[in-house]
Design an enzyme around this catalytic site. Structure first.
Site, mmCIF file in Angstrom:
data_model
loop_
_atom_site.group_PDB
_atom_site.id
_atom_site.type_symbol
_atom_site.label_atom_id
_atom_site.label_comp_id
_atom_site.label_asym_id
_atom_site.label_seq_id
_atom_site.Cartn_x
_atom_site.Cartn_y
_atom_site.Cartn_z
ATOM 1 C CB CYS A 58 5.371 -0.559 -2.534
ATOM 2 S SG CYS A 58 6.647 0.286 -1.575
ATOM 3 C CD GLU A 60 4.718 -5.155 -1.681
ATOM 4 O OE1 GLU A 60 5.563 -5.774 -1.017
ATOM 5 O OE2 GLU A 60 4.994 -4.123 -2.351
ATOM 6 N NE ARG A 86 15.256 -6.997 -7.391
ATOM 7 C CZ ARG A 86 14.562 -5.957 -6.963
ATOM 8 N NH1 ARG A 86 14.777 -5.487 -5.729
ATOM 9 N NH2 ARG A 86 13.645 -5.393 -7.739
ATOM 10 C CB CYS A 92 8.970 -1.479 2.372
ATOM 11 S SG CYS A 92 7.490 -0.502 2.041
ATOM 12 C CE1 TYR A 129 -0.980 4.654 17.708
ATOM 13 C CE2 TYR A 129 -0.778 4.690 15.314
ATOM 14 C CZ TYR A 129 -1.380 5.152 16.474
ATOM 15 O OH TYR A 129 -2.360 6.088 16.386
ATOM 16 C CD1 TRP A 131 -4.532 6.154 12.424
ATOM 17 C CD2 TRP A 131 -4.888 4.969 10.559
ATOM 18 N NE1 TRP A 131 -5.367 6.895 11.625
ATOM 19 C CE2 TRP A 131 -5.609 6.189 10.466
ATOM 20 C CE3 TRP A 131 -4.957 4.069 9.503
ATOM 21 C CZ2 TRP A 131 -6.377 6.520 9.368
ATOM 22 C CZ3 TRP A 131 -5.735 4.393 8.404
ATOM 23 C CH2 TRP A 131 -6.422 5.606 8.350
#
Length: 249
Positions: A58, A60, A86, A92, A129, A131
């Site tokens: 992506c 980003e 847009r 995401c 969660y 990591w």
């Protein structure tokens, strides 16, 4: 240049940087989103997504990698803008997880019914969660070595029982405890750097030339010199030649 990374002028300027990038370089097919990142020094970096059915990165992630390649270490703000009008896009799910893991303090511009708003990365994934992202390794030195490392005359250090590996490293220069000797630091100093190679051999195998790389007069000086750091070191113990560079950016 944006001088206030989280001030009122930062968001519109960063959106415009991403919008200009996708307008000028988007192709409506492979590159359809641009992202812009603001770093700790007020510098802006942009990136485009690279669509591929296998899961291309992506925008980003590309912008964050571009920023790091230019020396940015603490990105402050990020935004993505889509093509064809847009506007601002929310990250995401994968990007949200990456931001939460690697950049938990970064601010993210997201679209809302009231226009773009800034939220913290961790707000994008409530109850997520986490990591444990790999922490950058630290290569520690006494404060007296700082001038030589800064000057470039010291790029080798001998280590015993101090696991390191080739890759990015934070060079840490620690103030001496309980002494007022000249040259001691009052506070810890860190330099961004990179370990370029590691070579293990016993102390007895070290040549004069190798010893001189780390500032010793000759090979015979290595063992007594290292015992100042490692009192129980013997000539049969393995030490590691750690070669490193300093990030000049």
């Amino acid at each position: 240049m944006i001088t206030d990374p989280v001030g009122p002028d930062a968001v519109p300027a960063l959106i415009e940087a991403a919008r200009t990038t996708i307008r000028d370089h988007g192709d409506g097919n492979v590159h359809t989103v641009a992202a812009a990142v603001l770093d700790e020094h007020g510098r802006v970096y942009v990136g485009l997504n690279l669509y591929h059915f296998t899961g291309g990165p992506c925008a980003e992630l590309v912008a964050l990698a571009t920023a790091r390649a230019a020396g940015a270490q603490a990105p402050r703000l990020i935004v993505a803008v889509g093509d064809e009008g847009r506007g601002v896009l929310a990250p995401c799910g994968r990007d949200r997880q990456v931001l939460a893991d690697y950049y938990p303090t970064i601010s993210v511009v997201v679209p809302t019914p009231d226009g773009p708003q800034v939220v913290g990365a961790e707000e994008l994934l409530p109850h997520t969660y986490r990591w444990q992202a790999q922490q950058i390794q630290r290569l520690r030195f006494r404060a007296s070595h700082l001038p030589a490392v800064r000057a470039g005359s010291k790029r080798v250090t001998l280590r015993f029982d101090d696991p390191v590996q080739v890759g990015p490293a934070l060079l840490v220069f620690e103030p001496a405890a309980g002494t007022d000797a000249a040259g001691d630091l009052e506070d810890e100093v860190t330099l961004a750097g990179r370990i370029t190679s590691t070579t293990a051999k016993t102390v007895a195998e070290i040549s004069d030339e190798e010893a001189q790389e780390d500032g010793f007069a000759d090979a015979a000086s290595v063992l007594p010199g290292l015992r100042d750091y490692y009192p129980h070191l013997s000539s049969g113990d393995y030490v590691v030649f750690v070669r490193f560079d300093v990030d000049e950016s």
